[in-house]
Design a protein around this motif. Structure first.
Motif, PDB file in Angstrom:
ATOM      1  N   GLN A   1      -2.410   2.539   6.280  1.00  0.00           N
ATOM      2  CA  GLN A   1      -3.771   1.964   6.205  1.00  0.00           C
ATOM      3  C   GLN A   1      -3.963   1.099   5.012  1.00  0.00           C
ATOM      4  O   GLN A   1      -4.602   0.147   5.120  1.00  0.00           O
ATOM      5  N   GLN A   2      -3.496   1.516   3.909  1.00  0.00           N
ATOM      6  CA  GLN A   2      -3.669   0.695   2.648  1.00  0.00           C
ATOM      7  C   GLN A   2      -2.987  -0.685   2.898  1.00  0.00           C
ATOM      8  O   GLN A   2      -3.270  -1.617   2.368  1.00  0.00           O
ATOM      9  N   LYS A  51     -10.025   5.704   0.169  1.00  0.00           N
ATOM     10  CA  LYS A  51      -9.626   6.095  -1.094  1.00  0.00           C
ATOM     11  C   LYS A  51      -9.626   7.665  -1.206  1.00  0.00           C
ATOM     12  O   LYS A  51      -8.689   7.983  -1.976  1.00  0.00           O
ATOM     13  N   ALA A 102     -12.047  -5.398   4.322  1.00  0.00           N
ATOM     14  CA  ALA A 102     -10.705  -5.177   3.551  1.00  0.00           C
ATOM     15  C   ALA A 102     -11.348  -4.102   2.372  1.00  0.00           C
ATOM     16  O   ALA A 102     -10.742  -2.921   2.211  1.00  0.00           O
ATOM     17  N   TRP A 153     -12.780  -0.939   3.934  1.00  0.00           N
ATOM     18  CA  TRP A 153     -11.707  -0.190   4.445  1.00  0.00           C
ATOM     19  C   TRP A 153     -11.056   0.595   3.534  1.00  0.00           C
ATOM     20  O   TRP A 153     -10.751   1.708   3.459  1.00  0.00           O
ATOM     21  N   CYS A 154     -10.753   0.044   2.313  1.00  0.00           N
ATOM     22  CA  CYS A 154     -10.129   0.696   1.120  1.00  0.00           C
ATOM     23  C   CYS A 154     -10.917   1.697   0.594  1.00  0.00           C
ATOM     24  O   CYS A 154     -10.593   2.526  -0.030  1.00  0.00           O
ATOM     25  N   TYR A 155     -12.240   1.394   0.582  1.00  0.00           N
ATOM     26  CA  TYR A 155     -13.277   2.416   0.017  1.00  0.00           C
ATOM     27  C   TYR A 155     -13.057   3.604   0.923  1.00  0.00           C
ATOM     28  O   TYR A 155     -13.487   4.733   0.563  1.00  0.00           O
ATOM     29  N   ALA A 165      -5.037  -2.953   5.115  1.00  0.00           N
ATOM     30  CA  ALA A 165      -6.061  -3.275   4.216  1.00  0.00           C
ATOM     31  C   ALA A 165      -5.802  -4.602   3.421  1.00  0.00           C
ATOM     32  O   ALA A 165      -6.697  -5.364   3.190  1.00  0.00           O
ATOM     33  N   LEU A 166      -4.711  -4.355   2.859  1.00  0.00           N
ATOM     34  CA  LEU A 166      -3.968  -5.317   1.691  1.00  0.00           C
ATOM     35  C   LEU A 166      -3.895  -6.531   2.357  1.00  0.00           C
ATOM     36  O   LEU A 166      -4.226  -7.542   1.941  1.00  0.00           O
ATOM     37  N   GLU A 223      -6.389   9.656  -0.874  1.00  0.00           N
ATOM     38  CA  GLU A 223      -5.207   9.669  -1.886  1.00  0.00           C
ATOM     39  C   GLU A 223      -5.377  11.018  -2.884  1.00  0.00           C
ATOM     40  O   GLU A 223      -4.475  11.493  -3.239  1.00  0.00           O
ATOM     41  N   GLY A 230       0.745  -1.372   0.077  1.00  0.00           N
ATOM     42  CA  GLY A 230       0.012  -0.120  -0.013  1.00  0.00           C
ATOM     43  C   GLY A 230       0.934   1.283   0.219  1.00  0.00           C
ATOM     44  O   GLY A 230       1.961   1.090   0.413  1.00  0.00           O
TER      45      GLY A 230
END
Length: 64
Positions: free
Chosen positions: A6-7, A51, A43, A46-48, A10-11, A54, A2
């Motif tokens: 945090q990414q 996002k 996951a 969390w990514c959503y 989540a990954l 970024e 990531g």
């Protein structure tokens, strides 16, 4: 990997879920399938959620 921590987390959860789901379906039983499915959903949510972070403008006034 990531782009931020945090990414990365989540990954990691996504990879764990992606491993547990088929392992539970084909060998280990329904508990592992449910855990894998929950991990995948967490996951993806969390990514959503992270996002939009970024595309924010960098804060140039922040001290290093």
């Amino acid at each position: 990997m990531g782009a931020n921590s945090q990414q990365g987390w989540a990954l990691l959860i996504f990879v764990i879920g992606f491993t547990f789901l088929p392992a539970g379906l084909f060998a280990l039983g329904p508990i592992f399938s449910i855990i894998g499915l929950v991990c995948l959903i967490v996951a993806l949510a969390w990514c959503y959620r992270i996002k939009p972070l970024e595309h924010m403008a960098p804060d140039n006034n922040r001290p290093r």
